[in-house]
Design an enzyme around this catalytic site. Structure first.
Site, PDB file in Angstrom:
ATOM      1  N   ARG A   1       0.835  -1.205   0.000  1.00  0.00           N
ATOM      2  CA  ARG A   1       0.000   0.000   0.000  1.00  0.00           C
ATOM      3  C   ARG A   1       0.859   1.239   0.000  1.00  0.00           C
ATOM      4  NH1 ARG A   1      -3.485  -0.013   4.948  1.00  0.00           N
ATOM      5  NH2 ARG A   1      -1.669  -1.115   5.742  1.00  0.00           N
TER       6      ARG A   1
ATOM      7  N   SER B   1       6.765  -5.404   7.148  1.00  0.00           N
ATOM      8  CA  SER B   1       6.339  -6.436   8.104  1.00  0.00           C
ATOM      9  C   SER B   1       7.109  -7.746   7.946  1.00  0.00           C
ATOM     10  CB  SER B   1       4.845  -6.685   7.967  1.00  0.00           C
ATOM     11  OG  SER B   1       4.150  -5.494   8.168  1.00  0.00           O
TER      12      SER B   1
ATOM     13  N   ASP C   1       3.946  -2.982  12.052  1.00  0.00           N
ATOM     14  CA  ASP C   1       2.556  -2.513  12.101  1.00  0.00           C
ATOM     15  C   ASP C   1       2.055  -2.189  13.503  1.00  0.00           C
ATOM     16  OD1 ASP C   1       2.763  -5.202  12.417  1.00  0.00           O
ATOM     17  OD2 ASP C   1       1.211  -5.733  10.973  1.00  0.00           O
TER      18      ASP C   1
HETATM   19 MG    MG Z   1      -2.342  -5.768   9.369  1.00  0.00          MG
END
Ligand code: MG
Ligand code: ADP
Length: 509
Positions: A108, A176, A229
């Protein structure tokens, strides 16, 4: 003639007795099978018992492990990683900031415009799948693709903001994957997970790779923050509410982070921060304690997983696994009895029952549990089960979800206890006791992730258990706040708070 009639009568009577006997026998056997099912479910419920006393033991175990993880590298299954984030956004940030989130098959791009006074004036997001081929290519190709996508995003969305105006902008990067952070804006990749295998990137600084790719594409942008995150979620929480001290992510996986005093990080003696605090990424999915109510289903799930003996807490509480625990229980019930009809081969297929489907079973409020019947048919190839069996399905989902939610609650209270925000003073010798002379400080925990936001019963069980562990006097001071998309917006906010224009205030002596 009379004898014949008598013979027929006797014959009929004998037949009736035989038929009745067979029927009674069947009924007894069927009752027994049903009783087996009920007993197995009851036993499962008992082994997953999460009384408040047991939850308090988990709370204390969490505190002990947190101390151990902070004391030495490898001192606990909790890694308690330094994030070098000591400056969380406080709502005063102004301007346009970007974020990139690389976390799995999709990535994203985000842009937010902050207007001070905790306001987000604009928020644009773009999602893009990462081409499979790039997941095993070279770091240059991979980051070129990301930089190009960002450039296109800026050109496309920037109708009122020309590219030249975006020069010198700060960017937050949510990555991540396991990273060893070396500063708030640098860190080396420890290993790839989730199907990625770009070998030349392992042990390289991921920010450096991204920064170089941005330069190659002529983007004058500064990667100001590298975060995971949960830290992103804490950042949004803190931006919106300065009383936010911790964040928890409960989605496909689970993790938590919180603000720790720098001097409590024993394993990094001499850590200086101007605020005196630092965000610690607990990597709590790997928490383990003998007080966790583990069942044979958990043991089997772990043994058959890609990472046995790893992420034990996560395997009991996160979205990736809950549906599969339910599947395992139903499989056992089907082997023990025929109340689910002939044994379905689907019941041996790992992850065939996803957690959203499990939630749909659990939350079916129709009188005949028609949704349960539909999922049993379509997903598990189990047909025409009576209502009482559908109720058993719902019950199993309830047991699995209740345990998960209550264990998360214990984990949260564990964090609060570690930082003396649970009202008891904790076993730590915190200087800033949360509960002073009868006055408890308001404490906010930011929570993000599909399991919490989309599974209502899970959320209710979690909130209820936090209040139960804290007790009615303290509970009103502790607020769990849902954060939507913390990982994305939070990274952009952290870029704002840690903008290149600010001097680096963290040093490791
Ligand atoms: Mg997530
Ligand atoms: P991720 O953790 O991959 O970043 P999310 O935070 O959106 O993504 O969480 C997705 C996970 O949340 C899914 O894997 C699923 O386990 C769980 N989930 C999503 N929707 C629901 C739902 N309606 N009910 C229960 N669990 C859900």
């Amino acid at each position: 003639m009379g004898k014949l009639v008598l013979g027929i009568a006797v014959g009929c009577a004998v037949m009736s007795c035989v038929i009745a006997g067979v029927m009674v026998g069947r009924r007894i056997r069927s009752r027994r099978r049903w009783w087996n099912v009920v007993t197995t479910v009851e036993e499962f419920k008992e082994t997953t018992e999460t009384s408040v006393e047991r939850l308090r033991q988990v709370v204390d175990a969490m505190v002990v492990e947190m101390h151990a993880g902070l004391a030495s590298e490898g001192g606990s299954k909790l890694k308690m990683l330094l994030t070098f984030v000591e400056k969380l956004p406080d709502g005063s940030e102004n301007g346009i900031y970007y974020a990139l989130h690389v976390g799995g098959t999709n990535f994203r791009i985000l842009r937010i415009q902050l207007g001070g006074q905790r306001s987000i004036l604009a928020h644009d997001v773009d999602r893009k799948p990462i081409p499979q081929i790039l997941m095993t290519s070279t770091s240059e190709e991979f980051f070129d693709f990301i930089a190009l996508s960002l450039k296109e995003f800026i050109e496309r969305k920037g109708d009122n903001l020309q590219l030249s105006h975006d020069r010198g902008k700060d960017l937050g990067f949510t990555f991540s994957f396991p990273v060893k952070q070396t500063s708030v804006s640098s860190g080396t990749l420890i290993k790839w997970t989730k199907g990625f295998a770009i070998e030349d990137m392992v042990e390289k600084d991921v920010v450096e790779c991204l920064q170089k790719a941005l330069s190659r594409r002529g983007l004058d942008m500064n990667v100001a923050a590298l975060v995971n995150d949960s830290v992103g979620t804490l950042a949004v929480g803190h931006f919106l509410d300065n009383d936010t001290v911790a964040a928890v992510v409960i989605g496909t996986g689970t993790n938590a982070c919180y603000i720790e005093r720098a001097d409590a990080v024993i394993k990094c003696q001499g850590l200086l921060t101007t605020s005196g605090g630092m965000v610690i990424n607990m990597e709590w999915g790997n928490f383990w304690s003998s007080h966790l109510p583990r069942t044979s289903y958990d043991i089997d799930l772990d043994a058959e997983s890609q990472n046995p003996n790893d992420q034990g807490f996560e395997k009991m509480i996160s979205g990736m696994y809950l549906g599969d625990i339910v599947r395992r229980v139903i499989h056992r019930l089907s082997l023990e009895s025929d109340v689910f009809g002939p044994l379905s081969s689907k019941l041996s297929t790992r992850f065939v029952l996803s957690t959203p489907l499990m939630a749909a079973i659990h939350e079916d409020d129709s009188s005949d549990l028609s949704q349960v019947a539909k999922i049993l048919e379509e997903t598990l190839d189990i047909h025409d089960v009576p209502l009482k069996v559908r109720k058993i399905m719902v019950k199993v989902c309830d047991v699995v979800t209740r345990r998960a939610a209550r264990l998360v609650a214990a984990g949260i209270v564990g964090i609060l206890k570690k930082i003396s925000r649970d009202g008891t003073g904790g076993i730590s010798s915190g200087r800033n006791k949360g509960y002073k002379s009868g006055k408890m400080r308001r404490t906010v925990v930011a929570v993000e992730g599909g399991l919490y936001t989309s599974y209502t019963i899970f959320r209710e069980y979690l909130n209820e258990a936090v209040a139960e562990i804290l007790g009615e006097e303290i509970a009103p001071y502790v607020i769990l706040k849902t954060m939507e998309d913390g990982s994305g917006i939070g990274a952009a906010m952290l870029a704002a708070a840690n903008s290149a224009r600010n001097v680096d205030t963290v040093q490791v002596l």
